[in-house]
Design an enzyme around this catalytic site. Structure first.
Site, short mmCIF file in Angstrom:
data_model
loop_
_atom_site.label_atom_id
_atom_site.label_comp_id
_atom_site.label_asym_id
_atom_site.label_seq_id
_atom_site.Cartn_x
_atom_site.Cartn_y
_atom_site.Cartn_z
CE LYS A 124 17.42 45.63 34.21
NZ LYS A 124 16.73 46.80 33.64
CE1 TYR A 147 47.31 42.42 16.84
CE2 TYR A 147 45.77 42.50 18.68
CZ TYR A 147 46.38 41.80 17.66
OH TYR A 147 46.07 40.47 17.46
CG MET A 205 38.77 39.02 20.92
SD MET A 205 38.42 38.07 19.44
CE MET A 205 38.21 39.39 18.24
NE ARG A 261 13.68 52.67 30.01
CZ ARG A 261 14.45 52.15 30.96
NH1 ARG A 261 15.77 52.29 30.89
NH2 ARG A 261 13.93 51.50 31.97
#
Length: 369
Positions: free
Chosen positions: A38, A264, A313, A136
């Site tokens: 998966k 930043y 990013m 779950r």
């Protein structure tokens, strides 16, 4: 091995073969092996992974969603595929693509039976999931009679397996809880065998279960993270080979004077003359903000270089003061000299999250195919 010239995730199929064979060696020859592929093969490249595992002899595949199984079928994979978390809207597609659903509640079973009967199916293979403590998905032990009645009430489906999922098989402090889960599944399965008159496969062990609970291997085991080189234990990690190495390059080198800032929000202020490098990888690629500001680092020409400032990013910046390197040089994020588990721990997370979070835009390169 050629040096990276861009950001790339190298996928080593020889390492995959090593891991499969190591895990297989722990099993009795009659025990089947379900390979969990998966999430794009745990963030790698699912089609190449699946094809290699077919060659190696995997008996079953497991995916999370129907779309993942359909993609494997379109790639020519004919091995049985278990869909662990199917949604009712996809049941018709599951049957059309010969996938086998995990059915875990009255609603899901009834919905699947309705579709199967409408498509004139007989004895379509389904897998019944039981909740033994993870809480779950799954039928409770008290719902065993309900499962029996649902299966006996139709000829459209037939149970291929009964299974459950261990909650803490890697943690010896939870051994009593794990043994309770194993006992619960075995007990309800034996009851259902008698009532149904046939014996579906039984499976509960994940990678850590394979290592720690050999008496619970039953008819089949499921391995995900172990195939990709992680054993949830330092001793086991040493016996496995991570299949993925994430590499990038140095885009540009800067020389900061004392007091100059970087990135930043001026998150890094040079306390002394500092040599930095900018790399073309960022949180859009899966290297998230928690790794910035010195929490984690990368490997440049064999030397550790901390990530400084905020992760951007598309870029991260590293401190390469004292490291001999040039623009265009290869940088290793994880793999090789820096285990992904080690890198992930510095961001207060786990290898699963790190490796499955590498973005699709990062190029995958298959090696040792």
């Amino acid at each position: 091995m050629p040096k990276a010239r861009e950001t790339v995730l190298e996928i080593d199929l020889d390492a995959l073969a090593h891991n499969y064979n190591y895990l297989r060696s722990k099993l009795h020859e009659d025990v089947m092996f379900m390979a969990v592929v998966k999430a794009n093969g745990y963030g790698s490249e699912v089609v190449d992974i699946a094809r290699k595992l077919v060659d190696l002899g995997a008996d079953y595949f497991a995916v999370a969603y129907a779309s993942e199984g359909i993609a494997l079928r379109k790639a020519g994979i004919e091995t049985p595929i278990l869909v662990l978390h199917p949604q009712s809207v996809n049941f018709e597609a599951i049957i059309e693509n010969c996938l086998e659903p995990s059915l875990y509640s009255k609603f899901v079973v009834e919905e699947f039976i309705k579709i199967a009967e409408g498509l004139k199916q007989k004895n379509y293979p389904v897998h019944l999931k039981f909740n033994t403590g993870l809480n779950r998905l799954g039928f409770s032990e008290k719902e065993t009679a309900l499962v029996r009645d649902l299966l006996q009430g139709t000829e459209a489906v037939k149970a291929k397996s009964f299974f459950s999922h261990l909650a803490a098989s890697e943690d010896w402090r939870e051994r009593e809880f794990t043994l309770m889960q194993i006992h619960t599944l075995r007990k309800l399965a034996i009851k259902l065998y008698d009532e149904l008159g046939y014996r579906p496969l039984l499976h509960i062990c994940n990678t850590s279960g394979i290592n720690n609970y050999p008496k619970a291997h039953f008819d089949m085991v499921r391995s995900g993270i172990g195939l990709y080189g992680f054993g949830n234990d330092k001793t086991e990690d040493q016996k496995l080979k991570p299949i993925g190495t994430l590499k990038t390059i140095i885009s540009q080198i800067h020389h900061l004077e004392k007091g100059q800032s970087l990135g930043y929000n001026r998150a890094f202020i040079a306390e002394k003359p500092t040599k930095t490098a900018t790399l073309p990888i960022g949180h859009a690629d899966g290297i998230n903000r928690q790794y910035g500001n010195g929490h984690a680092g990368v490997i440049v020409n064999g030397k550790y270089a901390p990530i400084i400032g905020n992760v951007c990013m598309d870029m991260i910046m590293i401190n390469i003061t004292g490291i001999e390197c040039e623009e265009g040089d290869e940088v290793i994020i994880f793999g090789g000299p820096q285990h992904a588990t080690e890198f992930a721990s510095k961001g207060k997370t786990i290898s699963y999250e790190l490796i499955t979070g590498i973005a699709p835009r990062v190029k995958r390169e298959i090696i040792n195919n």
